[in-house]
Motif scaffolding. Sequence first.
Motif, PDB file in Angstrom:
ATOM      1  N   ALA A 121     -20.131   3.887   7.093  1.00 20.25           N
ATOM      2  CA  ALA A 121     -18.752   3.647   6.270  1.00 20.25           C
ATOM      3  C   ALA A 121     -17.637   4.377   7.108  1.00 20.25           C
ATOM      4  CB  ALA A 121     -18.627   3.790   4.856  1.00 20.25           C
ATOM      5  N   SER A 122     -16.445   3.989   6.854  1.00 19.42           N
ATOM      6  CA  SER A 122     -15.165   4.790   7.434  1.00 19.42           C
ATOM      7  C   SER A 122     -14.340   5.581   6.398  1.00 19.42           C
ATOM      8  CB  SER A 122     -14.460   3.613   8.178  1.00 19.42           C
ATOM      9  OG  SER A 122     -15.304   3.159   9.248  1.00 19.42           O
ATOM     10  N   LEU A 123     -14.025   6.650   6.674  1.00 19.96           N
ATOM     11  CA  LEU A 123     -13.115   7.339   5.953  1.00 19.96           C
ATOM     12  C   LEU A 123     -11.688   6.838   6.688  1.00 19.96           C
ATOM     13  CD1 LEU A 123     -11.805   9.488   4.152  1.00 19.96           C
ATOM     14  CD2 LEU A 123     -12.288  11.036   5.962  1.00 19.96           C
ATOM     15  N   SER A 124     -10.822   6.362   5.714  1.00 19.98           N
ATOM     16  CA  SER A 124      -9.548   5.643   6.353  1.00 19.98           C
ATOM     17  C   SER A 124      -8.526   6.162   5.352  1.00 19.98           C
ATOM     18  CB  SER A 124      -9.843   4.149   5.913  1.00 19.98           C
ATOM     19  OG  SER A 124     -10.918   3.666   6.584  1.00 19.98           O
ATOM     20  N   ILE A 125      -7.377   6.188   6.156  1.00 17.96           N
ATOM     21  CA  ILE A 125      -5.991   6.247   5.503  1.00 17.96           C
ATOM     22  C   ILE A 125      -5.607   5.024   5.043  1.00 17.96           C
ATOM     23  CG2 ILE A 125      -3.473   6.679   6.058  1.00 17.96           C
ATOM     24  CD1 ILE A 125      -4.234   8.752   8.383  1.00 17.96           C
ATOM     25  N   THR A 126      -5.089   4.820   3.798  1.00 19.07           N
ATOM     26  CA  THR A 126      -5.041   3.500   3.039  1.00 19.07           C
ATOM     27  C   THR A 126      -3.344   3.642   2.722  1.00 19.07           C
ATOM     28  OG1 THR A 126      -5.187   4.721   0.877  1.00 19.07           O
ATOM     29  CG2 THR A 126      -7.029   3.678   2.294  1.00 19.07           C
ATOM     30  N   GLU A 127      -3.040   2.437   2.512  1.00 20.96           N
ATOM     31  CA  GLU A 127      -1.616   2.104   2.118  1.00 20.96           C
ATOM     32  C   GLU A 127      -1.315   2.427   0.364  1.00 20.96           C
ATOM     33  OE1 GLU A 127       0.915  -2.148   1.364  1.00 20.96           O
ATOM     34  OE2 GLU A 127      -0.281  -2.033   3.480  1.00 20.96           O
ATOM     35  N   HIS A 128      -2.523   2.273  -0.201  1.00 20.53           N
ATOM     36  CA  HIS A 128      -2.472   2.565  -1.720  1.00 20.53           C
ATOM     37  C   HIS A 128      -2.895   3.685  -2.039  1.00 20.53           C
ATOM     38  CE1 HIS A 128      -0.743  -1.584  -2.242  1.00 20.53           C
ATOM     39  NE2 HIS A 128      -1.943  -2.099  -1.485  1.00 20.53           N
ATOM     40  N   ALA A 129      -2.505   4.697  -2.755  1.00 24.94           N
ATOM     41  CA  ALA A 129      -3.208   6.031  -2.826  1.00 24.94           C
ATOM     42  C   ALA A 129      -4.205   5.735  -4.309  1.00 24.94           C
ATOM     43  CB  ALA A 129      -2.028   6.969  -3.430  1.00 24.94           C
ATOM     44  N   LYS A 130      -3.916   4.640  -5.045  1.00 21.28           N
ATOM     45  CA  LYS A 130      -4.816   4.527  -6.010  1.00 21.28           C
ATOM     46  C   LYS A 130      -6.403   4.096  -5.612  1.00 21.28           C
ATOM     47  CE  LYS A 130      -1.213   1.919  -8.537  1.00 21.28           C
ATOM     48  NZ  LYS A 130      -0.474   0.546  -8.970  1.00 21.28           N
ATOM     49  N   LEU A 131      -6.441   3.864  -4.455  1.00 23.56           N
ATOM     50  CA  LEU A 131      -7.771   3.597  -3.736  1.00 23.56           C
ATOM     51  C   LEU A 131      -8.631   4.827  -3.866  1.00 23.56           C
ATOM     52  CD1 LEU A 131      -7.199   1.261  -0.866  1.00 23.56           C
ATOM     53  CD2 LEU A 131      -8.625   0.766  -3.023  1.00 23.56           C
ATOM     54  N   ASP A 132      -7.975   6.073  -4.030  1.00 25.67           N
ATOM     55  CA  ASP A 132      -8.662   7.152  -4.068  1.00 25.67           C
ATOM     56  C   ASP A 132      -9.069   7.645  -5.552  1.00 25.67           C
ATOM     57  OD1 ASP A 132      -9.767   9.753  -2.899  1.00 25.67           O
ATOM     58  OD2 ASP A 132      -7.835  10.872  -3.325  1.00 25.67           O
ATOM     59  N   LYS A 133      -9.083   6.767  -6.458  1.00 26.79           N
ATOM     60  CA  LYS A 133      -9.321   7.058  -7.864  1.00 26.79           C
ATOM     61  C   LYS A 133     -10.013   5.661  -8.459  1.00 26.79           C
ATOM     62  CE  LYS A 133      -6.280  10.751  -9.413  1.00 26.79           C
ATOM     63  NZ  LYS A 133      -5.553  11.335 -10.481  1.00 26.79           N
ATOM     64  N   MET A 134     -10.335   4.835  -7.511  1.00 25.79           N
ATOM     65  CA  MET A 134     -10.947   3.736  -8.075  1.00 25.79           C
ATOM     66  C   MET A 134     -11.848   3.195  -7.158  1.00 25.79           C
ATOM     67  SD  MET A 134      -9.150  -0.063  -9.091  1.00 25.79           S
ATOM     68  CE  MET A 134      -8.435   0.453 -10.499  1.00 25.79           C
ATOM     69  N   PHE A 135     -13.047   2.423  -7.668  1.00 29.13           N
ATOM     70  CA  PHE A 135     -13.955   1.662  -6.771  1.00 29.13           C
ATOM     71  C   PHE A 135     -13.562   0.157  -6.760  1.00 29.13           C
ATOM     72  CE2 PHE A 135     -16.588   5.389  -8.189  1.00 29.13           C
ATOM     73  CZ  PHE A 135     -17.368   5.535  -7.389  1.00 29.13           C
ATOM     74  N   ILE A 136     -13.787  -0.395  -5.589  1.00 31.37           N
ATOM     75  CA  ILE A 136     -13.288  -1.853  -5.251  1.00 31.37           C
ATOM     76  C   ILE A 136     -14.749  -2.464  -4.810  1.00 31.37           C
ATOM     77  CG2 ILE A 136     -12.146  -3.541  -4.311  1.00 31.37           C
ATOM     78  CD1 ILE A 136     -10.633  -1.718  -5.999  1.00 31.37           C
TER      79      ILE A 136
END
Length: 328
Positions: A178-193
Amino acid sequence: MKIAIIGSGIAGSSLYHLFKKSNDEVIVIDPRKRRIFPSLIHSLLLVDDDVLLAKKSLEFYREFNIPLKEYPSFTIGKIDKRLLDEWTEAGARIEEKYINWLNTEGIYAENGDRLVYINTMINNVPIIKMPAKITEKENKAIVTVNGKEISADLFILSAGPWNNELFNVKTKSYYCWASLSITEHAKLDKMFIYDYELNFYSRPFLGLGINTAIIGDGAIIEAKPGTKLKVDPYEVLNRAKKRLGNVTPIYTSGEFCEGTPDMRPMYGRILDNLYFVGGFNGYGAEVGPGVAKLLYEFIKSGKENRKYMLDRFKNVKDFSLGKEPHEL
């Protein structure tokens, strides 16, 4: 009873705790070739009987005070109502929901997903930090470490992707990453998709609500453990971008996993004094302690769960690895 466990990953560490609790004498042998990640996903949102294994695992983590951190999850794709009922019965609170920033509807769940800080459990197990060798004589295992035979009433092989190199079992190793990534949405750091339409998952990195996430679900690459492999993070990230917007890889990493012919876990007895547990197919944190508990009960009382017994593969000669079983 004296038990020698070969391998101190999720299953081996779980078995160590279970047997120590029943006052057995336990030693664990592991050269520690494998990297131990700080946290892994534990999810109840699996398929059929694996949901029950995941529930057993969660009970184990709570019983032995393994740190857990709960997060909500959002599952995208067609899901059978029967599975939704199983998730609810296991303890997840679910609802159909539309999420604007993902521009899609799906199943929002609470109490279904968490990070388990698995390194705490593994690092607290005392080990003999050397490789073991297994030979067979008169349907019994002889285990040696550095040329010296280990004395035990029974042995348990739980070395993950190295199992097949130590003994002839019906498993194959493969690379999962898997890849540790910079994301557009900070919400991704508090939720599983879990996106079963575009085929990727996203999980929190630190859980602090910063613009990062760990994104994965690349193709299975069959290879011997320790093989140096190079992967293209955009195999997954190009799919994820269609849902998540801009994502930029910082670091791509992985480890070797172990698959079975039907991509389901297995356990049982191989020789008179040698038992096996493994084949977690990339979801060991979800089901590993649960399968370890099945093996523990089998050794202690003879109780069997036929769906996971290793003798279901007795007529299998060769096989190719399929899809990981947590993918709907």
